[in-house]
Scaffold this motif. Structure first.
Motif, PDB file in Angstrom:
ATOM      1  N   GLY A  16      10.936  55.677  41.779  1.00 23.26           N
ATOM      2  CA  GLY A  16      11.190  57.013  42.298  1.00 23.26           C
ATOM      3  C   GLY A  16       9.907  57.780  42.554  1.00 23.26           C
ATOM      4  O   GLY A  16       8.801  57.326  42.246  1.00 23.26           O
ATOM      5  N   ASN A  17      10.047  58.959  43.132  1.00 21.26           N
ATOM      6  CA  ASN A  17       8.890  59.785  43.468  1.00 21.26           C
ATOM      7  C   ASN A  17       8.361  60.505  42.235  1.00 21.26           C
ATOM      8  O   ASN A  17       9.131  61.078  41.466  1.00 21.26           O
ATOM      9  N   LEU A  18       7.041  60.495  42.067  1.00 26.40           N
ATOM     10  CA  LEU A  18       6.443  61.305  41.007  1.00 26.40           C
ATOM     11  C   LEU A  18       6.671  62.778  41.324  1.00 26.40           C
ATOM     12  O   LEU A  18       6.609  63.198  42.478  1.00 26.40           O
ATOM     13  N   HIS A  19       6.910  63.553  40.278  1.00 24.07           N
ATOM     14  CA  HIS A  19       7.214  64.965  40.481  1.00 24.07           C
ATOM     15  C   HIS A  19       6.347  65.844  39.591  1.00 24.07           C
ATOM     16  O   HIS A  19       5.497  65.346  38.823  1.00 24.07           O
ATOM     17  N   LEU A  20       6.576  67.132  39.697  1.00 26.60           N
ATOM     18  CA  LEU A  20       5.772  68.117  38.973  1.00 26.60           C
ATOM     19  C   LEU A  20       5.814  67.883  37.465  1.00 26.60           C
ATOM     20  O   LEU A  20       4.805  68.058  36.770  1.00 26.60           O
ATOM     21  N   GLY A  21       6.978  67.467  36.948  1.00 28.14           N
ATOM     22  CA  GLY A  21       7.086  67.212  35.519  1.00 28.14           C
ATOM     23  C   GLY A  21       6.193  66.067  35.086  1.00 28.14           C
ATOM     24  O   GLY A  21       5.562  66.128  34.014  1.00 28.14           O
ATOM     25  N   ASN A  22       6.119  64.998  35.904  1.00 27.18           N
ATOM     26  CA  ASN A  22       5.220  63.887  35.599  1.00 27.18           C
ATOM     27  C   ASN A  22       3.761  64.348  35.589  1.00 27.18           C
ATOM     28  O   ASN A  22       2.968  63.934  34.739  1.00 27.18           O
ATOM     29  N   TYR A  23       3.432  65.202  36.545  1.00 24.51           N
ATOM     30  CA  TYR A  23       2.042  65.668  36.647  1.00 24.51           C
ATOM     31  C   TYR A  23       1.663  66.560  35.465  1.00 24.51           C
ATOM     32  O   TYR A  23       0.661  66.316  34.786  1.00 24.51           O
ATOM     33  N   LEU A  24       2.476  67.595  35.209  1.00 21.88           N
ATOM     34  CA  LEU A  24       2.137  68.535  34.147  1.00 21.88           C
ATOM     35  C   LEU A  24       2.293  67.913  32.758  1.00 21.88           C
ATOM     36  O   LEU A  24       1.504  68.191  31.852  1.00 21.88           O
ATOM     37  N   GLY A  25       3.314  67.073  32.597  1.00 23.08           N
ATOM     38  CA  GLY A  25       3.587  66.516  31.281  1.00 23.08           C
ATOM     39  C   GLY A  25       2.768  65.306  30.925  1.00 23.08           C
ATOM     40  O   GLY A  25       2.600  64.989  29.746  1.00 23.08           O
ATOM     41  N   ALA A  67      -2.327  55.761  43.177  1.00 22.60           N
ATOM     42  CA  ALA A  67      -2.897  56.815  44.021  1.00 22.60           C
ATOM     43  C   ALA A  67      -2.801  58.176  43.344  1.00 22.60           C
ATOM     44  O   ALA A  67      -3.737  58.983  43.417  1.00 22.60           O
ATOM     45  N   ALA A  68      -1.682  58.429  42.662  1.00 24.91           N
ATOM     46  CA  ALA A  68      -1.512  59.707  41.947  1.00 24.91           C
ATOM     47  C   ALA A  68      -2.520  59.832  40.815  1.00 24.91           C
ATOM     48  O   ALA A  68      -3.088  60.909  40.585  1.00 24.91           O
ATOM     49  N   PHE A  69      -2.737  58.746  40.080  1.00 25.39           N
ATOM     50  CA  PHE A  69      -3.752  58.758  39.019  1.00 25.39           C
ATOM     51  C   PHE A  69      -5.106  59.189  39.584  1.00 25.39           C
ATOM     52  O   PHE A  69      -5.771  60.086  39.062  1.00 25.39           O
ATOM     53  N   ILE A  70      -5.506  58.517  40.653  1.00 29.64           N
ATOM     54  CA  ILE A  70      -6.843  58.721  41.202  1.00 29.64           C
ATOM     55  C   ILE A  70      -6.956  60.081  41.880  1.00 29.64           C
ATOM     56  O   ILE A  70      -7.943  60.803  41.698  1.00 29.64           O
ATOM     57  N   ALA A  71      -5.916  60.462  42.648  1.00 31.03           N
ATOM     58  CA  ALA A  71      -5.934  61.759  43.334  1.00 31.03           C
ATOM     59  C   ALA A  71      -5.971  62.915  42.344  1.00 31.03           C
ATOM     60  O   ALA A  71      -6.517  63.985  42.644  1.00 31.03           O
ATOM     61  N   SER A  72      -5.398  62.722  41.169  1.00 33.31           N
ATOM     62  CA  SER A  72      -5.368  63.783  40.154  1.00 33.31           C
ATOM     63  C   SER A  72      -6.692  63.906  39.413  1.00 33.31           C
ATOM     64  O   SER A  72      -6.922  64.900  38.726  1.00 33.31           O
ATOM     65  N   ILE A 229      10.102  69.157  42.280  1.00 33.45           N
ATOM     66  CA  ILE A 229       9.012  69.241  43.249  1.00 33.45           C
ATOM     67  C   ILE A 229       8.266  67.920  43.177  1.00 33.45           C
ATOM     68  O   ILE A 229       7.668  67.587  42.149  1.00 33.45           O
ATOM     69  N   ASN A 230       8.342  67.142  44.252  1.00 33.85           N
ATOM     70  CA  ASN A 230       7.653  65.854  44.300  1.00 33.85           C
ATOM     71  C   ASN A 230       6.183  66.054  44.634  1.00 33.85           C
ATOM     72  O   ASN A 230       5.814  66.980  45.364  1.00 33.85           O
ATOM     73  N   LEU A 231       5.343  65.184  44.113  1.00 33.38           N
ATOM     74  CA  LEU A 231       3.910  65.315  44.382  1.00 33.38           C
ATOM     75  C   LEU A 231       3.583  65.121  45.858  1.00 33.38           C
ATOM     76  O   LEU A 231       2.540  65.584  46.327  1.00 33.38           O
ATOM     77  N   MET A 232       4.461  64.456  46.592  1.00 29.11           N
ATOM     78  CA  MET A 232       4.221  64.231  48.023  1.00 29.11           C
ATOM     79  C   MET A 232       4.886  65.282  48.910  1.00 29.11           C
ATOM     80  O   MET A 232       4.837  65.199  50.131  1.00 29.11           O
ATOM     81  N   ASP A 233       5.512  66.298  48.312  1.00 26.93           N
ATOM     82  CA  ASP A 233       6.130  67.361  49.102  1.00 26.93           C
ATOM     83  C   ASP A 233       5.063  68.203  49.795  1.00 26.93           C
ATOM     84  O   ASP A 233       4.001  68.486  49.219  1.00 26.93           O
ATOM     85  N   ASP A 234       5.359  68.633  51.028  1.00 19.76           N
ATOM     86  CA  ASP A 234       4.424  69.526  51.720  1.00 19.76           C
ATOM     87  C   ASP A 234       4.671  70.967  51.290  1.00 19.76           C
ATOM     88  O   ASP A 234       5.612  71.273  50.543  1.00 19.76           O
ATOM     89  N   ALA A 235       3.822  71.861  51.751  1.00 25.46           N
ATOM     90  CA  ALA A 235       3.882  73.263  51.325  1.00 25.46           C
ATOM     91  C   ALA A 235       5.215  73.909  51.656  1.00 25.46           C
ATOM     92  O   ALA A 235       5.784  74.661  50.848  1.00 25.46           O
ATOM     93  N   GLU A 236       5.741  73.628  52.851  1.00 23.58           N
ATOM     94  CA  GLU A 236       7.020  74.220  53.256  1.00 23.58           C
ATOM     95  C   GLU A 236       8.157  73.754  52.349  1.00 23.58           C
ATOM     96  O   GLU A 236       9.017  74.555  51.959  1.00 23.58           O
ATOM     97  N   THR A 237       8.149  72.475  51.987  1.00 21.13           N
ATOM     98  CA  THR A 237       9.204  71.936  51.128  1.00 21.13           C
ATOM     99  C   THR A 237       9.116  72.525  49.725  1.00 21.13           C
ATOM    100  O   THR A 237      10.136  72.863  49.109  1.00 21.13           O
TER     101      THR A 237
END
Length: 353
Positions: A16-25, A67-72, A229-237
């Protein structure tokens, strides 16, 4: 007494898509830990098979986590980023741990009951035994610390149980090969091969809840994409999802006590606090007394500000799969070199020729 070399290990499952909870938590905490620790971060693609055996895009999902690991902000040159299946020691040690762990221990794992639901008889053996594989993931590198959320604390306790039983059952052989370290388990001295791993549960690791139901954790598996909120969502989404996030009719309180019994309000304030590195009290000092119609646009702007650079870098990395694959290959080779040291000694301890 001697000490095990400090090492942080953690992994993220590519489903599944990584989301805000994965990032913050999790991921943001991984980034912070690398400043003062030796770290190994793993994309646990073998664990992905426990949720769903057949995947059309497992390779792409694995690259996405990397990619999320490295981009973060995780540095794959100073630390190790790799995918679990690249190191055969994970599966080999998991089998040994399957023989160390007791059925009674596994029956107590509440997450299996939650994931299997009423169809436990139809669940895979992998889903039932995956806490044993998780223990192998950690102990293969003799990691000493693991950043975990509340939902994984029980599995870390099982990891400690497995390590302790292995250490006690093979104490004589561990001492004979001269690879153990004298530690205390409670008040008892033990000559241990595996460390009694400690959880890292402090710091910025909030429990981010669904945008549609503040009583449920934000989840990749939720049927509604508006719940996260998925990490790949754009600003409008992102703005749309924040605007549609469930709230109640009351405005924001001026003190944190006013969030009691208001899960959706508490969740949105908590998200703003985490994204801004502030406390909930600080957020309410700025927004207390205002309506959500004023707070939500500010939250959306903040989320876009924090996540947009990560999203952009993830997209850039995902467009260059050869680069991601090279990072994972290099990480896998370095992880395997460490893992093979452990497995050579474990084979000797267990008695394999």
């Amino acid at each position: 007494m001697n000490q095990f070399q400090p090492l942080v290990f953690s992994g993220v499952q590519p489903t599944g898509n990584l989301h805000l909870g994965n990032y913050l938590g999790a991921i943001r905490k991984f980034v912070a830990l690398q400043a003062t620790n030796d770290c190994i971060y793993c994309v646990v693609d073998m664990h992905a098979l426990t949720a769903q055996l057949v995947h059309e895009d497992l390779k792409e999902q694995t690259r996405s986590i990397a990619a999320a690991f490295i981009a973060s902000g995780i540095d794959p040159t100073k630390h190790i980023v790799f995918n679990q299946s690249a190191v055969s020691g994970h599966a080999e040690l998991a089998w040994i741990f399957n023989c160390v762990a007791r059925i009674g221990w596994m029956n107590r794992m509440t997450q299996f009951k939650d994931k299997a639901g009423k169809d436990a008889e139809k669940a895979s053996l992998g889903l039932y035994a995956y806490p044993s594989l998780m223990a192998a993931d950690i102990l293969l590198y003799r990691a000493t610390h693991v950043p975990v959320g509340d939902d994984q604390k029980q599995h870390l306790e099982l990891t400690r149980d497995i390590a302790q039983k292995f250490n006690l059952d093979f104490a004589a052989k561990i001492r004979a090969i001269g690879k153990g370290i004298d530690i205390k388990v409670g008040d008892e001295p033990v000559h241990a091969y595996f460390p009694m791993v400690e959880p890292l549960i402090d710091g910025p690791a909030p429990r981010v809840m669904s945008l549609r139901d503040g009583t449920k954790k934000m989840s990749k598996s939720d049927a509604s994409d508006l719940s996260r909120i998925n990490l790949m969502d754009d600003a409008e989404t992102i703005a749309k999802k924040v605007r549609k996030a469930k709230t109640d009719a009351d405005g924001l309180p001026s003190e944190t006590a006013g969030l009691a019994g208001r899960p959706e309000a508490d969740n949105l304030v908590g998200i703003y606090a985490a994204l801004s590195d502030k406390s909930k009290a600080d957020v309410l000092a700025d927004f207390g007394g205002q309506q959500f119609s004023a707070f939500k646009p500010a939250l959306a702007d903040l989320a876009v500000e924090v996540l947009s650079p990560i999203t952009g870098e993830m997209r850039r990395l995902m467009d260059d799969t050869a680069h991601i694959d090279a990072i994972l290959k290099d990480g896998g080779e370095r992880a395997n070199a460490r893992a093979e040291v452990t497995m050579k000694e474990v084979r000797d301890i267990v008695g394999f020729l």
